[in-house]
Motif scaffolding. Structure first.
Motif, short mmCIF file in Angstrom:
data_model
loop_
_atom_site.label_atom_id
_atom_site.label_comp_id
_atom_site.label_asym_id
_atom_site.label_seq_id
_atom_site.Cartn_x
_atom_site.Cartn_y
_atom_site.Cartn_z
N GLU A 117 -12.35 -12.45 45.41
CA GLU A 117 -11.02 -12.44 44.78
C GLU A 117 -11.20 -12.14 43.30
O GLU A 117 -11.54 -13.02 42.51
N PHE A 150 -11.19 -18.71 46.97
CA PHE A 150 -10.27 -18.15 47.95
C PHE A 150 -10.47 -18.88 49.28
O PHE A 150 -11.56 -19.39 49.57
N PRO A 151 -9.43 -18.96 50.11
CA PRO A 151 -9.48 -19.79 51.31
C PRO A 151 -10.62 -19.45 52.26
O PRO A 151 -11.22 -20.34 52.87
N ALA A 152 -10.94 -18.16 52.41
CA ALA A 152 -11.94 -17.75 53.39
C ALA A 152 -13.36 -18.15 53.02
O ALA A 152 -14.29 -17.95 53.81
N THR A 154 -14.44 -21.01 53.15
CA THR A 154 -14.85 -22.00 54.14
C THR A 154 -15.47 -21.34 55.37
O THR A 154 -16.22 -21.98 56.10
N ASP A 155 -15.17 -20.06 55.60
CA ASP A 155 -15.76 -19.35 56.74
C ASP A 155 -17.26 -19.16 56.58
O ASP A 155 -17.96 -18.86 57.56
N ARG A 190 -17.00 -26.10 49.49
CA ARG A 190 -16.42 -25.40 50.63
C ARG A 190 -17.49 -24.71 51.48
O ARG A 190 -17.40 -24.66 52.71
#
Length: 254
Positions: A117, A150-152, A154-155, A190
């Protein structure tokens, strides 16, 4: 020399893993005229036998044309879509333009482009997305490039043994699309690597501000260690000066 990771300053990291050498965002000298380097650059001999060079995005402190021209050999160049023609002008190796999710194989290593990001414009005529890189072999190494949380992220948990996370910048203020030490510590929480290593700090500074280097530009690394201890205590932090290395073992560093 065996499996090891060497921090060469700013976002330039040399990964020697499973017989393959990968270099990220080579920035080997001064950036333009006004941004100066306060650590010696790596020698050409230290960069011999590169298999691949990864460019995370087109900003000047990550895609440095003179540094690409100085690289020995003909390593493959891995760049975000939109930068291939520009990079091909500076380096003789095969250029691979990639998007997040694309994978390339080099020996026993898988190099996967992952999300980031961050701003993407280099000039009025050149744009590209920003990317990170996941190197998967006997050890999993994540290079974040430049990014905000950014949220991903955690992937990536469960896939990363060593995370290279940006914690600072090269100017008096940290602009949008970057992580400071606290946000980088949140990223470590994360991702949950075994080890986190701060990058993108303490190497470059604006001309005339060297006296501030010890107070401003060299502060983010230790601040990152403190923030990780508070927010992700299960993650070990290793702080490297430019030129310093850690040995890579299965699942972590030694």
């Amino acid at each position: 020399m065996g499996d090891r990771l060497t921090f060469l300053g700013h976002s330039t990291v040399l990964v020697d893993l499973d017989g393959v050498r990968v270099l990220t965002d080579p920035m080997l000298g001064h950036m333009a005229g006004a941004i100066r380097r306060q650590w010696p650059a790596a020698s050409q001999a230290a960069l011999a036998d590169l298999a691949a060079v990864f460019i995370s995005h087109g900003h000047w402190d990550h895609l440095n044309m003179s540094s690409l021209r100085a690289l020995p050999g003909r390593p493959a160049l891995i760049v975000p879509v939109g930068l291939g023609r520009l990079v091909a002008k500076a380096a003789p190796g095969i250029v691979h333009e990639v998007r997040a999710g694309d994978r390339l194989q080099f020996g026993d290593l898988t190099l996967e482009a992952v999300d980031a990001e961050h701003g993407h414009r280099r000039s009025l005529f050149t744009t590209s997305e920003a990317l990170g890189l996941l190197i998967t072999g006997s050890t999993g190494v994540y290079f974040a490039g430049d990014t905000e949380l950014f949220p991903a992220m955690t992937d990536l948990a469960g896939r990363v043994d060593v995370a290279l996370l940006p914690v600072g910048g090269w100017g008096p203020r940290l602009g949008a699309g970057h992580m400071d030490p606290v946000r980088a510590a949140e990223a470590a929480g994360r991702i949950s690597p075994a080890v986190a290593i701060p990058i993108h700090w303490g190497t470059l500074y604006p001309l005339g501000l060297r006296r501030l280097a010890s107070r401003r530009f060299e502060r983010p690394g230790p601040a990152f260690r403190t923030a990780v201890a508070a927010r992700a205590p299960g993650v070990k932090v290793r702080i490297l000066e430019p030129g310093a290395s850690v040995e890579l073992g299965r699942g972590a560093v030694r």
